[in-house]
Enzyme design. Structure first.
Site, PDB file in Angstrom:
ATOM      1  N   CYS A   1      -2.854   7.467   5.104  1.00  0.00           N
ATOM      2  CA  CYS A   1      -2.818   7.121   3.688  1.00  0.00           C
ATOM      3  C   CYS A   1      -4.095   7.564   2.991  1.00  0.00           C
ATOM      4  O   CYS A   1      -4.138   7.669   1.777  1.00  0.00           O
ATOM      5  CB  CYS A   1      -2.606   5.626   3.512  1.00  0.00           C
ATOM      6  SG  CYS A   1      -3.535   4.634   4.683  1.00  0.00           S
TER       7      CYS A   1
ATOM      8  N   GLU B   1       0.876  -1.170   0.000  1.00  0.00           N
ATOM      9  CA  GLU B   1       0.000   0.000   0.000  1.00  0.00           C
ATOM     10  C   GLU B   1       0.904   1.208   0.000  1.00  0.00           C
ATOM     11  O   GLU B   1       1.736   1.366   0.887  1.00  0.00           O
ATOM     12  CB  GLU B   1      -0.888  -0.029   1.245  1.00  0.00           C
ATOM     13  CG  GLU B   1      -1.922   1.065   1.242  1.00  0.00           C
ATOM     14  CD  GLU B   1      -2.405   1.353   2.646  1.00  0.00           C
ATOM     15  OE1 GLU B   1      -2.700   0.418   3.386  1.00  0.00           O
ATOM     16  OE2 GLU B   1      -2.443   2.546   2.998  1.00  0.00           O
TER      17      GLU B   1
END
Lengths: 398, 398
Positions: B177, B140
């Protein structure tokens, strides 16, 4: 999947969450040389991609351009009849590697399906990984499909097993990705009987014309290489054919130490070629299996008394192969919900997937989550009223 | 999945086929700098891998070695208490990239989980793909999490949206994120009101100490770079902090043409930095979205009257993002069955997967098919008597 909102939850409320799968986008599918129908133009990858909602750009194999054109025209007609956009399916034909490379490099392509050689599959993986946006590649490549003959089964029917094995080995001149290219068993008179029976059957086996001059040439080279390795005995060759590209069967025998020391002996030779390994004991046989690369299949021939011995090998075989079968032969792949036609590298480039069976559609899908989206904007499958009557898991419960 | 044998089927009988999932093998998990708990030692990837039956070798992030050691010791204690083999979990700590590279290169590792920078994730993908046996990498990496403000929502509550947006932007100094790093809306007085409100809120926002000097340095560089691009206006900066590594918020404004022409404006700046894009019309806004790279999330602020406009953008957003949310903010990721925390590259290295929610276990699994295996050798979940009472699909029907 539907997880309804929990506005009263403490310490924080939960939003309404709904998940569905959508297609990855346009898929490049490469036809196999050996399956002009099932693994080509209208084959499994094309069907799976279309079922996932992905347009398909199909690259026909140069070994059968006419078949590809005929089937491609039928698909295009079906696309038109169904009122789908013409871009849902396209057929490319050509001889060069550049065409395939350009297709996989194209930023509009979002996934790749391929059935063919290890070199070809690895080349496409490299191209796909080198893109600014890497994409998944499902390449089915290389497998020797080990067959383990357990002692009691061998004692009971070594001769019959030898004949049946050659039937599987020589079917279609051995040009199946699930062809049994490796046999492992404990040394002794029963294995000798198996080898003698298989050798007799193979020596009487008529050759068949192989699919292309390229496949025939690679087969001849592979057989010559196997036969020339130190410690390898030629047990039998099939009948010599007349005319061109006749695949002459080949059966080799080695001992366990030789096999363990020489990686070339476990590489696929595409065609009716197989290697029998004599192991001194079950522990050695297990070690040989542990040393193998990933496989599409692993086959066990066993009787009830062999169950304990087989149980010890299963954890190894599960890690190596996509399908484990008992008392049959690996050639023949059923299209069914529980089928797995796949396996760890280099059997395929992605052991998490299958190219055959209903689960194949999953390879071209990805999940999307919708959080607190107004019902009017939700896709039909996720609307509160469930107008399509889709089976849905609510809070994880179906 | 169970497909029972059909011995009477014509022209060929069907074998008994049963399918289950097994773990891929030992997984290397890399801890995130910004989540010492949820995305680290005992975080989502560790939990998913263990649930899949995969041992975990955890590489702690050098930003919080003490936390990693404490949590790692707790896991090891739990492993011992549960009577599991000690090798089920191992913790590695170290500062060098070589350690992580060696871990991913090790032939015994079969998959990788990573949360961190795009450069770090891409480096691990390269190492994993260069192995003799390539393995899946779930990295990720990078997302600006576009937020679209639709006209009616903006007309109704531009000021409130501006303040709420800054709340999400500055939470945890923007070190999420899913931080909203990009806002798109139609130009006009309502957007001006939003920008004025957000600017006022940000100008009063107290800075927070960022997690590491490295993150702070990269943030400062990123903000400086954004501010120096031609056509970019600084709408507001947060308060200046005292002491070291204080992340000072930053809000920029650009027009659509400038944004479309400059890829640097859509790159993630990890921290409380965001770019507002003024689009002349909805078609231009759609084009800007179409030009974005893959994202973890896409957010819509809309009223009932905006539904038609939103409907036109959804097919674009579904292709770009793992999660689409309405009238909320992307920060905050629910652990639930329907959650998707993932998205197309470069949001993650593999958009087919999620790192949060129950579906995360699937990333570390692969299917195995058992054909005609004697019941005594079948795994419990597949035995005819179904001793574990597992929900099974028979011939594809649950």
């Amino acid at each position: 999947r539907v997880d309804p909102a929990l506005p009263e939850r403490k310490p924080l409320p939960r939003a309404d969450l709904r998940q569905r799968f959508i297609g990855l986008g346009p898929v490049a599918v490469f036809g196999a040389s050996n399956f002009p129908l099932a693994f080509s133009t209208a084959g499994g990858d094309t069907a799976a991609a279309l079922a996932a909602g992905c347009p398909v750009v199909f690259k026909g194999h140069p070994a059968h351009p006419g078949t590809a054109a005929l089937v491609g025209a039928a698909i295009s007609k079906a696309v038109e009849k169904a009122g789908l956009p013409a871009g849902v399916f396209a057929l490319l034909t050509g001889q060069t590697h550049e065409l395939g490379g350009a297709l996989v490099s194209d930023s509009r392509i979002k996934a790749v399906g391929f059935t063919g050689s290890r070199a070809g599959g690895v080349a496409l993986m490299k191209i796909a990984n080198a893109r600014p946006e890497p994409i998944p590649v499902y390449a089915e490549m290389s497998s020797v499909n080990p067959v383990v003959l357990f002692p009691h089964a061998l004692a009971a029917r070594a001769e019959a097993l030898g004949a049946a094995f050659v039937g599987s080995l020589t079917m279609g001149s051995g040009q199946f990705c699930t062809n049994p290219g490796l046999v492992l068993a404990l040394e002794g008179p029963d294995l000798d009987t198996f080898i003698a029976s298989a050798s007799a059957a193979l020596a009487a086996a008529h050759p068949q014309v192989m699919l292309t001059p390229g496949i025939f040439g690679a087969y001849e080279q592979g057989v010559e290489k196997l036969g020339s390795r130190p410690g390898v005995t030629v047990a039998a060759r099939g009948l010599v054919g007349e005319g061109c590209n006749q695949g002459q069967g080949a059966l080799f025998v080695v001992d366990a130490a030789t096999f363990a020391a020489d990686p070339a002996l476990s590489h696929e030779v595409f065609g009716s070629s197989s290697v029998v390994v004599r192991a001194p004991d079950l522990a050695t046989l297990a070690k040989l299996l542990e040393g193998l690369e990933g496989q599409l299949t692993a086959t066990l021939h066993l009787d009830a008394e062999d169950a304990e011995a087989a149980r010890g090998l299963l954890p190894i075989l599960e890690r190596k192969a996509g399908r484990i079968l008992a008392n049959g032969w690996p050639t023949g792949v059923e299209v069914a919900p529980a089928m797995v036609h796949g396996g760890p590298f280099p059997a395929t480039s992605d052991g998490r997937s299958t190219s055959v069976g209903t689960r194949a559609v999953e390879r071209f899908l990805r999940p999307v989550c919708y959080q607190d989206l107004p019902d009017v904007l939700l896709p039909a499958a996720l609307k509160e009223a469930n107008p399509w009557g889709v089976k849905r898991a609510v809070d994880g419960v179906l």
